[in-house]
Design an enzyme around this catalytic site. Structure first.
Site, mmCIF file in Angstrom:
data_model
loop_
_atom_site.group_PDB
_atom_site.id
_atom_site.type_symbol
_atom_site.label_atom_id
_atom_site.label_comp_id
_atom_site.label_asym_id
_atom_site.label_seq_id
_atom_site.Cartn_x
_atom_site.Cartn_y
_atom_site.Cartn_z
ATOM 1 C CG ASP A 85 -1.565 1.271 1.547
ATOM 2 O OD1 ASP A 85 -1.761 2.063 0.609
ATOM 3 O OD2 ASP A 85 -1.890 1.499 2.727
ATOM 4 C CG ASP A 125 -1.415 1.571 -3.716
ATOM 5 O OD1 ASP A 125 -0.233 1.204 -3.909
ATOM 6 O OD2 ASP A 125 -1.743 2.371 -2.818
ATOM 7 C CG ASP A 153 -12.692 -14.519 -12.634
ATOM 8 O OD1 ASP A 153 -11.918 -14.954 -11.768
ATOM 9 O OD2 ASP A 153 -13.913 -14.354 -12.429
ATOM 10 C CD GLU A 173 -10.664 -19.049 -11.824
ATOM 11 O OE1 GLU A 173 -10.685 -19.329 -10.621
ATOM 12 O OE2 GLU A 173 -11.555 -18.364 -12.347
HETATM 13 C C1 NOJ Z 1 -12.220 -16.668 -9.512
HETATM 14 C C2 NOJ Z 1 -11.469 -15.648 -8.718
HETATM 15 O O1 NOJ Z 1 -10.135 -16.055 -8.598
HETATM 16 C C3 NOJ Z 1 -12.194 -15.540 -7.400
HETATM 17 O O2 NOJ Z 1 -11.455 -14.820 -6.463
HETATM 18 C C4 NOJ Z 1 -13.547 -14.946 -7.647
HETATM 19 O O3 NOJ Z 1 -14.284 -14.935 -6.441
HETATM 20 C C5 NOJ Z 1 -14.321 -15.748 -8.686
HETATM 21 N N1 NOJ Z 1 -13.533 -16.156 -9.800
HETATM 22 C C6 NOJ Z 1 -15.479 -14.956 -9.217
HETATM 23 O O4 NOJ Z 1 -15.030 -13.950 -10.069
#
Ligand code: NOJ
Length: 522
Positions: A19, A27, A200, A265
C-alpha cells in the site's frame, strides 16, 4: 519462441501486496515499488488481480467499469508507470479480465434493470421463473458462494442468473454485442501496453441454451463451504458448454496482433477436458488446478504431475497456491516442515514443461494468515456460517517487522494474521543462503540458465521409489515426497540446485533426502 515460453509467473493479489498511500489497501504504485524485488527474484510475468472500479462485494471480481483503473489502486496513470517500469526491467504484466459476470453496478446491468426493453437487458440472463406466478427460480443451478444462482427482479418479476453473488450478474455470451464489447475492452488495454490477461472463470462463459437443470439430488448435500459443494457436483449444463472455446479463438487472434498472452482460469479438474482450452489457436496457457489442490503425498502427486505433463504438452500453468486456495506451505503441513516441502514443490514445478506460478509470498515461504474471530471479509465466509473463507490466503504481505510490516503506514484492510508466533519476512531472509527467499532466487536464476531443458517439453520419467524423477533436456530432476533418502541415477554432470541440505553425491547416483528436490545437469 514466444516471450512467455520459459517464463515464470507470479500472482499479485493487489489489495494485499503493498500500500503506497496509507489507506490500508495495496495499490499499483505499491507494486511498482517492489519491482526491484521481483526482478531480482527472477520471475518474468506478473499477473495482477482486478484493478478496475468495483463496489468490492467480491474484492474486485465484481467490475463496474472494465476500461479504467480504480482510484483506490492508483488510477490509470499508476498503471502507465507500472508498465513502463516493469518493461524496463524485462518484466511482463498481465491483467485480470472478468468476462463471466460484471458488477450489478455496471451501467449495463443498471440499464437492464431500469428498462426491460433496453438492449442491455440482453447482455444478461433474465428469464421467467417456474411456478404459477414465476415465483420459483428457473432451474436448480447454485451459486459458487451458496444458495440458488438466481435472484428475482422485483419490478419485472423475472430472475437473473449469477454463478457467484447476486451482485455479480452473469453476462450472456450468446449475445454478439457482449462479444463485441469485450473485444473492445481487450484491445483497449493491449493498446496501452498490457501484456495479456488472466481470464476469470474461463470455462463458464457459455451456458446451456435451454438452461436445463443439472442432474442433482434434491435437496443437495449439506456441505458447509459452498465452494466445496459446487466443486463436488457434476456441471452438465452450466460449465464447459459447447462453443466456449470459440471465444478464445477470437481472443487469440486479437492477442496475436499485440503479442499478448492469454492464460485461463479453467477450473476443470479432468485434464482431458482442460487440454481443449489450450489447443492451437486458443489460450496460450490454462491453469492446472490439481497442482494447488494436492497434498504432500506421492500417491496423489505422481499421477497428478504425470497427467499434467501428458495432457498439458507444455501449455498448462502450474500454480503453487492462489488468493482462492490455501498457501502451499500451509497445505503441506505448515511450519518448517511445510516450508521445506513447499520449496521442494516449487523446484519440481519449475522443472516441468509449462508455466510455474508463484503466489505472492511463496518466494519466502509465507503461510496462510490466522485471523481473529470476526475479521472475515470473504463473502464465502461472511454469507455461510461454518464455512472457512479465502481470507487466510489473502492476508497482506509481511515484508519486514516494522509496525506496518512494510505493507502500509495505515491500518491494513485485513489483519496480517501472524502464524506460529513469528514473522516470516523477506527482510530477515535476504542474504541468508539457507533461507527460502535466497533459495527461490537461486532456483529461478539457475532455471534461466537451463536453455536446453526449457527448449523441450519432452520428459523421460524415471522409476524411483517415493520420488518424482525425470529427465528433461540435459537436466535430471528428483523430488523426494516424504520418503526415506532415495538414490537417483544420474549421468556425468553437476548438482545445480538443491532445496535443502543433506544431498549426497555418489558414483553415478545422487542421494536425495526426504522432502527435497535436486536438479542435476549432465
Ligand atoms: C475466480 C477468482 O479467482 C475468485 O477470487 C472470484 O471470487 C471468482 N472467480 C469470481 O469472479
Amino acid at each position: 519462441m514466444a516471450w512467455w515460453d520459459g517464463a515464470v509467473g507470479y500472482e499479485i493479489y493487489l489489495r494485499s501486496y503493498t500500500d503506497s498511500d496509507g489507506d490500508g489497501t495495496g495499490d499499483l504504485p505499491g507494486v511498482t515499488s517492489r519491482l526491484d524485488h521481483l526482478a531480482d527474484l527472477g520471475v518474468d510475468l506478473l499477473w495482477i488481480t482486478p484493478a478496475y472500479p468495483s463496489p468490492g462485494h467480491d474484492h474486485g471480481y465484481d467490475v463496474s467499469d472494465y476500461t479504467r483503473v480504480a482510484d483506490v489502486f492508483g488510477g490509470d496513470e499508476a498503471l502507465d508507470v507500472l508498465l513502463e517500469q516493469a518493461h524496463a526491467r524485462g518484466l511482463r504484466v498481465i491483467m485480470d479480465i472478468v468476462p463471466n459476470h460484471c458488477s450489478s453496478e455496471h451501467p449495463w446491468f443498471q440499464r437492464a434493470l431500469e428498462d426491460p426493453t433496453a438492449p442491455e437487458r440482453g447482455f444478461f440472463h433474465f428469464v421467467d421463473g417456474l411456478g404459477e406466478h414465476g415465483e420459483q427460480p428457473p432451474n436448480n443451478w447454485v451459486s459458487h458462494f451458496g444458495g440458488t444462482a438466481w435472484t428475482r427482479d422485483p419490478d419485472s418479476g423475472q430472475w437473473w442468473l449469477h454463478l457467484f453473488l447476486p451482485e455479480q450478474p452473469d453476462l450472456n455470451w450468446d449475445n454478439p454485442a457482449v462479444r463485441d464489447a469485450f473485444d473492445e475492452v481487450l484491445v483497449g488495454w493491449f493498446a496501452r501496453g498490457v501484456d495479456g490477461f488472466r481470464i476469470d472463470v474461463a470455462h463458464a462463459l457459455v451456458k446451456d441454451s435451454h438452461l436445463r437443470d443439472n442432474d442433482w439430488p434434491d435437496p443437495l448435500p449439506d456441505v458447509a463451504n459452498p465452494l466445496d459443494l459446487f466443486n463436488s457436483l457434476p456441471h452438465t449444463f452450466d460449465l464447459d458448454q459447447p462453443g466456449v472455446t470459440d471465444i478464445y479463438e477470437r481472443w487469440h487472434a486479437l492477442a496475436a496482433r499485440h503479442d499478448a498472452h492469454l492464460v485461463g482460469e479453467v477450473y476443470l479438474l479432468e485434464p482431458s477436458l482442460l487440454e481443449r482450452y489450450v489447443a492451437d489457436g486458443r489460450l496460450h496457457r490454462s491453469f492446472y488446478f490439481n497442482a494447488l489442490r494436492t497434498g504432500w503425498d506421492i500417491a496423489e502427486l505422481r499421477p497428478m504431475v504425470h497427467a499434467g505433463v501428458t495432457h498439458g504438452r507444455g501449455r498448462f500453468a502450474w500454480p503453487m497456491g492462489s488468493h482462492d486456495n490455501d498457501r502451499a506451505a500451509t497445505r503441506f503441513g505448515g511450519g518448517e516442515v511445510g516450508r521445506r516441502r513447499q520449496s521442494a514443490y516449487l523446484a519440481l514445478l519449475c522443472a516441468l514443461p509449462g508455466t510455474p506460478y508463484l503466489y505472492q509470498g511463496d518466494e519466502f515461504g509465507l503461510e496462510n494468515g490466522v485471523l481473529p474471530p470476526g475479521a472475515a471479509q470473504d463473502p464465502v465466509a461472511v454469507n455461510n456460517p461454518g464455512a472457512t473463507g479465502r481470507d487466510g490466503t489473502r492476508t497482506p504481505i509481511v515484508w519486514d517487522d516494522t509496525p506496518g510490516r512494510g505493507f502500509t503506514s495505515g491500518t491494513p484492510w485485513l489483519p496480517f494474521g501472524m502464524n506460529h508466533g513469528t514473522w516470516v519476512t523477506p527482510a530477515v531472509q535476504r542474504g541468508d543462503t539457507e533461507a527460502a527467499l535466497e533459495r527461490t532466487r537461486e532456483l529461478l536464476h539457475t532455471r534461466r540458465g537451463c536453455a536446453t531443458m526449457l527448449a523441450t517439453n519432452e520428459v523421460t520419467w524415471m522409476d524411483v521409489a517415493d520420488t518424482i524423477a525425470f529427465r528433461r533436456g540435459d537436466v535430471v530432476v528428483a523430488c523426494n515426497v516424504g520418503g526415506p533418502p532415495t538414490k537417483v541415477p544420474v549421468p556425468d554432470g553437476d548438482l545445480i540446485h538443491a532445496t535443502g541440505d543433506g544431498v549426497v553425491i555418489g558414483d553415478g547416483v545422487v542421494v536425495v533426502p526426504m522432502d527435497t528436490t535436486i536438479w542435476w545437469r549432465a
